[in-house]
Design a protein around this motif. Structure first.
Motif, short mmCIF file in Angstrom:
data_model
loop_
_atom_site.label_atom_id
_atom_site.label_comp_id
_atom_site.label_asym_id
_atom_site.label_seq_id
_atom_site.Cartn_x
_atom_site.Cartn_y
_atom_site.Cartn_z
N THR A 228 0.31 -1.40 0.27
CA THR A 228 0.26 0.07 0.02
C THR A 228 1.50 1.22 -0.04
O THR A 228 1.93 0.92 0.32
N CYS A 229 0.56 2.22 -1.00
CA CYS A 229 1.61 3.45 -1.21
C CYS A 229 0.40 4.38 -0.25
O CYS A 229 -0.89 5.11 -0.88
N TYR A 230 0.96 5.60 0.68
CA TYR A 230 0.52 6.49 1.29
C TYR A 230 1.28 7.35 0.56
O TYR A 230 2.41 7.23 0.35
N THR A 231 0.33 8.96 -0.04
CA THR A 231 1.60 9.94 -0.06
C THR A 231 0.85 11.33 0.71
O THR A 231 -0.20 11.28 0.81
N ILE A 232 1.87 11.67 0.89
CA ILE A 232 1.66 13.52 2.08
C ILE A 232 2.30 14.61 1.19
O ILE A 232 3.00 14.20 0.83
N THR A 233 1.70 15.07 1.55
CA THR A 233 2.03 16.67 0.47
C THR A 233 2.17 17.18 1.69
O THR A 233 0.88 17.38 3.17
N PHE A 234 2.93 18.43 2.11
CA PHE A 234 3.18 18.60 3.27
C PHE A 234 3.35 20.44 2.89
O PHE A 234 3.72 21.16 1.71
N ASN A 235 2.88 21.26 3.94
CA ASN A 235 2.85 22.75 3.67
C ASN A 235 4.07 22.94 4.18
O ASN A 235 5.12 22.43 4.52
N GLU A 236 4.52 24.68 4.01
CA GLU A 236 6.31 25.02 4.38
C GLU A 236 6.11 25.11 5.61
O GLU A 236 7.09 25.19 6.38
N ASN A 237 5.97 24.23 7.01
CA ASN A 237 5.52 23.59 8.26
C ASN A 237 6.39 22.42 8.54
O ASN A 237 7.21 22.41 9.75
N TYR A 238 6.69 21.65 7.15
CA TYR A 238 7.82 20.68 7.39
C TYR A 238 8.57 20.62 8.45
O TYR A 238 9.45 21.54 7.83
N ASN A 239 8.78 19.91 9.15
CA ASN A 239 10.76 19.83 9.32
C ASN A 239 11.29 18.67 9.27
O ASN A 239 10.58 17.15 8.46
N THR A 240 12.57 18.87 8.50
CA THR A 240 13.49 18.39 7.02
C THR A 240 14.35 17.96 7.98
O THR A 240 14.56 17.91 9.55
N SER A 241 15.18 16.85 7.73
CA SER A 241 15.81 15.68 8.21
C SER A 241 17.07 16.21 7.24
O SER A 241 17.35 15.50 5.62
N GLY A 242 18.68 15.93 7.61
CA GLY A 242 19.41 15.58 6.72
C GLY A 242 19.23 16.69 5.74
O GLY A 242 19.21 17.77 5.69
N ALA A 243 20.46 16.74 4.29
CA ALA A 243 20.23 17.61 3.46
C ALA A 243 18.95 18.58 2.82
O ALA A 243 18.29 16.78 2.69
N THR A 244 18.48 19.29 2.64
CA THR A 244 17.08 20.07 2.04
C THR A 244 17.92 20.95 1.01
O THR A 244 18.27 21.74 1.91
N LEU A 245 16.00 21.44 0.23
CA LEU A 245 16.17 22.70 -0.23
C LEU A 245 15.74 23.92 0.92
O LEU A 245 16.32 25.00 0.52
N LYS A 246 15.22 23.79 1.68
CA LYS A 246 14.08 24.59 2.27
C LYS A 246 15.46 25.86 2.79
O LYS A 246 15.30 26.76 3.85
N ALA A 247 16.45 25.12 4.03
CA ALA A 247 17.40 25.72 4.74
C ALA A 247 17.44 26.86 3.66
O ALA A 247 18.69 27.64 3.78
N ARG A 248 17.86 26.55 2.34
CA ARG A 248 18.32 27.26 0.81
C ARG A 248 17.31 28.92 0.69
O ARG A 248 16.44 29.18 0.60
#
Length: 437
Positions: free
Chosen positions: A349-369
């Motif tokens: 079963t595949c679940y897909t979640i779409t997040f808004n800007e409150n998403y907490n990242t981990s590791g390398a991420t684009l959000k920090a740019r």
């Protein structure tokens, strides 16, 4: 320790105590200070209540359940006062022996009150299936009964002529320790429960079907973490910079491609070179949980991080000891979830979640740019028939502010196998290919 120093022994075999002026004074002070404290706590609650409602509305968007919360707080305050009152009695060796069984009754009943209140508070935040309500249900009375024994120890020492000096010294710290630990327990109880309550209320804004899917995903992630034997493939793809085995993004080190094996305490990680298909860049292994026991393959032998630090002066163009990628799955923050969808894929079963800007990242991420805008994050969780996460795909997108050029980052974790015998054999084969230093 002498039997008469132990509160439980005294409760089981209470003395025939005749009430005197001292006992009446202890009882009067007991009730006086207890209920005076209760009045002040209720007064403080009445003064702070508008602020608590405002805080609740700011997080929950409405005041649903406020009346229930108020009743719980009042009951909790009364329980705290009652528990403190009995501690006070134990401290002076009274134990409420108005009759031979009243002390034991208070001992049991107050512990039971704390147990039930702890369970109700955590049940409201975590649900009946979560282990925390049951853990706190057992931890609360055990802590309280331990404090009762500690409080009584002061009196028992005073009554022992050979230990009277020690009993006098205990007067300086036993009341404070009992009061602080009891307060800390209830504070922790409410902080954790309130945090969980916020998450559950926030999640309640989502449709009931999506809430159920989120709970299923969380259980799948828990089962993923429970795996002790696994073979997995890790990939990080980005168009921010040229491909390299070690990806450096705003001081968040990550790996582009890794092949990871684990069996019990044995771990083997193979770092692959993304620029050269199926080319091994580095190999690491360890045979215990000690994080400092990692070995790296170098020049036909396994060397430690200390050995590599000495050699690194000759190889400063290479990264340091980067052992493993980020294989953890970020926790789900209901406030950051926009939507959840589900589709069947054969037995998975595949679940897909779409997040808004409150998403907490981990590791390398684009959000920090800072030069990026229109950040979005999407995650796909593939769970097998045993409700265990076997594939995780995380995708981030954004646009550069100056050129409007699209940017993408994708992280994939795939569980390839959980066959214990095959994995153990493969790990041992990889370890044996080099000499130990």
């Amino acid at each position: 320790m002498k039997k008469e120093w132990i509160l439980w022994n005294v409760l089981r075999n209470p003395e025939n105590i005749t009430s005197d002026e001292r006992m009446e004074l202890i009882e009067w002070k007991n009730y006086y200070w207890s209920y005076k404290a209760l009045i002040w706590l209720l007064f403080a609650l009445a003064m702070l209540w508008p602020g608590l409602i405002s805080l609740s509305q700011s997080y929950m968007g409405r005041d649903t359940g406020i009346e229930i919360l108020l009743r719980l707080l009042v009951i909790e305050l009364i329980s705290i006062i009652e528990s403190g009152r009995f501690l006070y009695s134990c401290y002076f060796g009274n134990q409420e022996f108005y009759d031979r069984n009243s002390g034991k009754t208070s001992y049991y009943s107050i512990g039971l009150q704390i147990s039930v209140i702890s369970w109700i508070i955590f049940w409201g935040g975590y649900g009946v299936r979560h282990p925390l309500p049951w853990i706190m249900m057992a931890a609360g009375p055990l802590l309280y009964w331990g404090l009762c024994h500690l409080a009584y120890l002061h009196y028992a020492l005073l009554m022992d002529e050979s230990k009277e000096d020690i009993g006098r010294k205990c007067e300086a710290w036993i009341p404070g320790v009992c009061g602080v630990l009891l307060a800390v327990y209830f504070i922790i109880l409410n902080v954790f429960a309130f945090t969980a309550r916020i998450d559950r209320v926030t999640m309640s804004r989502l449709p009931e079907e999506e809430q159920y899917m989120i709970n299923t995903i969380e259980q799948g992630i828990t089962n993923y973490y429970s795996l002790t034997d696994y073979r997995l493939d890790y990939r990080l793809e980005t168009d921010i910079q040229p491909k390299a085995p070690v990806y450096d993004e705003n001081n968040a080190y990550d790996l582009s491609h890794a092949y990871c094996l684990a069996s019990g305490e044995k771990y083997y990680n193979q770092i692959l070179d993304p620029g050269k298909e199926n080319t091994i860049y580095r190999e690491y292994y360890r045979e215990s949980e000690d994080p400092f026991s990692w070995k790296m393959a170098y020049d036909g032998r396994w060397i430690s991080e200390t050995d590599w630090a000495e050699l690194w002066t000759e190889h400063q163009d290479e990264p340091e000891f980067w052992i493993e990628p980020y294989t953890g799955i970020p926790g789900l923050n209901p406030q950051a979830i926009t939507s959840v969808t589900k589709e069947e894929q054969n037995q998975n079963t595949c679940y897909t979640i779409t997040f808004n800007e409150n998403y907490n990242t981990s590791g390398a991420t684009l959000k920090a740019r800072e030069e990026l805008k229109n950040f979005t994050a999407t995650e796909r969780y593939i769970l097998n028939e045993y409700n265990t996460l076997i594939k995780y795909e995380h995708t981030e997108t954004g646009l550069t502010k100056t050129t409007e050029e699209p940017r993408t980052l994708k992280r994939t974790i795939t569980v390839l196998s959980v066959n214990k015998k095959e994995i153990q054999s493969e790990i041992q084969t990889f370890i044996n290919q080099y000499q130990n230093n």
